[in-house]
Write a protein that holds these residues in place. Structure first.
Motif, short mmCIF file in Angstrom:
data_model
loop_
_atom_site.label_atom_id
_atom_site.label_comp_id
_atom_site.label_asym_id
_atom_site.label_seq_id
_atom_site.Cartn_x
_atom_site.Cartn_y
_atom_site.Cartn_z
N LYS A 166 0.84 -1.19 0.00
CA LYS A 166 0.00 0.00 0.00
C LYS A 166 0.88 1.24 0.00
O LYS A 166 1.23 1.79 1.05
N VAL A 167 1.26 1.68 -1.20
CA VAL A 167 2.03 2.92 -1.35
C VAL A 167 1.19 4.06 -0.79
O VAL A 167 -0.04 4.11 -0.97
N SER A 168 1.83 5.00 -0.12
CA SER A 168 1.10 6.06 0.59
C SER A 168 0.30 6.96 -0.36
O SER A 168 0.64 7.13 -1.54
N ASP A 169 -0.78 7.53 0.18
CA ASP A 169 -1.59 8.47 -0.59
C ASP A 169 -0.76 9.66 -1.05
O ASP A 169 -1.00 10.21 -2.13
N ASP A 170 0.20 10.06 -0.24
CA ASP A 170 1.05 11.20 -0.60
C ASP A 170 1.86 10.91 -1.86
O ASP A 170 1.94 11.75 -2.77
N LEU A 171 2.42 9.71 -1.95
CA LEU A 171 3.19 9.35 -3.15
C LEU A 171 2.28 9.19 -4.36
O LEU A 171 2.66 9.55 -5.48
N VAL A 172 1.07 8.65 -4.14
CA VAL A 172 0.11 8.54 -5.24
C VAL A 172 -0.22 9.93 -5.79
O VAL A 172 -0.31 10.13 -7.01
N ARG A 173 -0.38 10.88 -4.90
CA ARG A 173 -0.67 12.26 -5.33
C ARG A 173 0.52 12.86 -6.07
O ARG A 173 0.36 13.48 -7.13
N ARG A 174 1.71 12.67 -5.55
CA ARG A 174 2.89 13.31 -6.12
C ARG A 174 3.33 12.70 -7.44
O ARG A 174 3.91 13.38 -8.30
N VAL A 175 3.07 11.41 -7.64
CA VAL A 175 3.55 10.76 -8.86
C VAL A 175 2.89 11.36 -10.10
O VAL A 175 3.46 11.32 -11.20
#
Length: 310
Positions: free
Chosen positions: A50-59
């Protein structure tokens, strides 16, 4: 009496294959955790990273090229695939992969899978089963073996359900139908091989949340998906933070470089070669003067730059 020597394929069939089919087409949690053992963070109950929501947003803000370079430098050479048709050109699809593998129909096997699925509470055709597993931030990624006519994995009804559950789009090595209806789902996007008016036929689900092939790329459940106009890249979960931080740093460096070149403060030769201490110092001052340009925490950037060779 000597026992027969089993081929690798036979061994995998007897071990992984047997476990696989015992769990309604899903991979056993222990096996998924084994294959993604480089990931040390949070996981979903089924074992998916479960990659963090923050990384999902930033990618979403990095480029395919930046991600590709970082992965290539680390030896991950089979993570990108191109030649897609897009439902919408202006919506980036990014999130955690929920994978599905489909194959051409074979009546005996398809009946067994559907009967067992029904006993386990799965309803409808097998192309809807992955949708039941989706959570917010997931991207439904399906290997539909490139089938177009009668390879339409979803229409607008299933597309609506997908977006309601995930808030995201899909990546299908297959086709979809109901182009007009899908286009009306605000925020939804689909990367597919083509659009076709036919109904799904002679296709069934053989794997749910298992490793799959998408064109020339390998995808594992939980990989971070980034789909943009030029194609789709699948970032292994354990590489996500490094890829994004490196890409963000390179973007910052490029912004600084362009500003310095426009102002004539440094020459192209200075910018494009190993940076001098003078250039590094100018970059650090520029960061201090432009904090809004920094997409990550400043502490993350400082820690990253300690390891950077420039």
């Amino acid at each position: 009496m000597k026992l027969p020597i089993l081929s690798l394929t036979a061994i995998l069939t007897l071990t992984f294959g047997t476990l696989h089919t015992a769990h309604s087409q899903t991979m056993p949690k222990e096996e998924l955790m084994f294959l993604t053992s480089e990931w040390k963070g949070e996981r979903f109950p089924d074992g998916r990273p479960k990659v963090s929501d923050d990384l999902v947003r930033r990618v979403k803000n990095i480029t395919i090229e930046e991600a590709w370079v970082v992965l290539q430098n680390e030896g991950y050479n089979c993570q990108f695939d191109g030649n897609w048709k897009l439902l919408k050109d202006d919506i980036v699809v990014a999130g955690r992969a929920l994978t599905a593998q489909f194959m051409p129909s074979r009546p005996d096997v398809e009946k067994l899978i559907k009967d067992r699925g029904n006993k386990n509470g799965r309803a409808g055709n097998t192309n809807s089963w992955p949708i039941e597993q989706l959570s917010k931030g997931d991207v439904y990624v399906a290997d539909g073996f490139g089938k177009i006519a009668s390879g339409t994995l979803i229409g607008d009804n299933l597309g609506t359900s997908i977006f309601a559950k995930s808030g995201n789009g899909v990546v299908f090595d297959a086709s979809v139908r109901d182009l007009e209806g899908l286009s009306k789902i605000e925020g939804f996007n689909a990367f597919v091989r083509d659009f076709d008016p036919s109904f799904l036929k002679d296709v069934f689900l053989t794997g749910l949340n298992v490793p799959i092939r998408i064109g020339r790329a390998i995808v594992l459940p939980g990989d971070l998906v980034l789909a943009k106009k030029e194609g789709v890249i699948f970032i292994p979960a354990h590489m996500a933070e490094k890829v994004i931080l490196t890409a963000e740093f390179l973007a910052l460096r490029d912004k600084f470089a362009l500003e310095m070149l426009r102002a004539g403060k440094f020459s192209p030769g200075q910018i494009d070669n190993q940076w001098t201490d003078q250039l590094k110092e100018a970059f650090l001052k520029w960061l201090d003067s432009n904090p809004k340009e920094i997409p990550m925490k400043r502490s993350e950037l400082d820690e990253y730059m300690k390891k950077r060779t420039w």
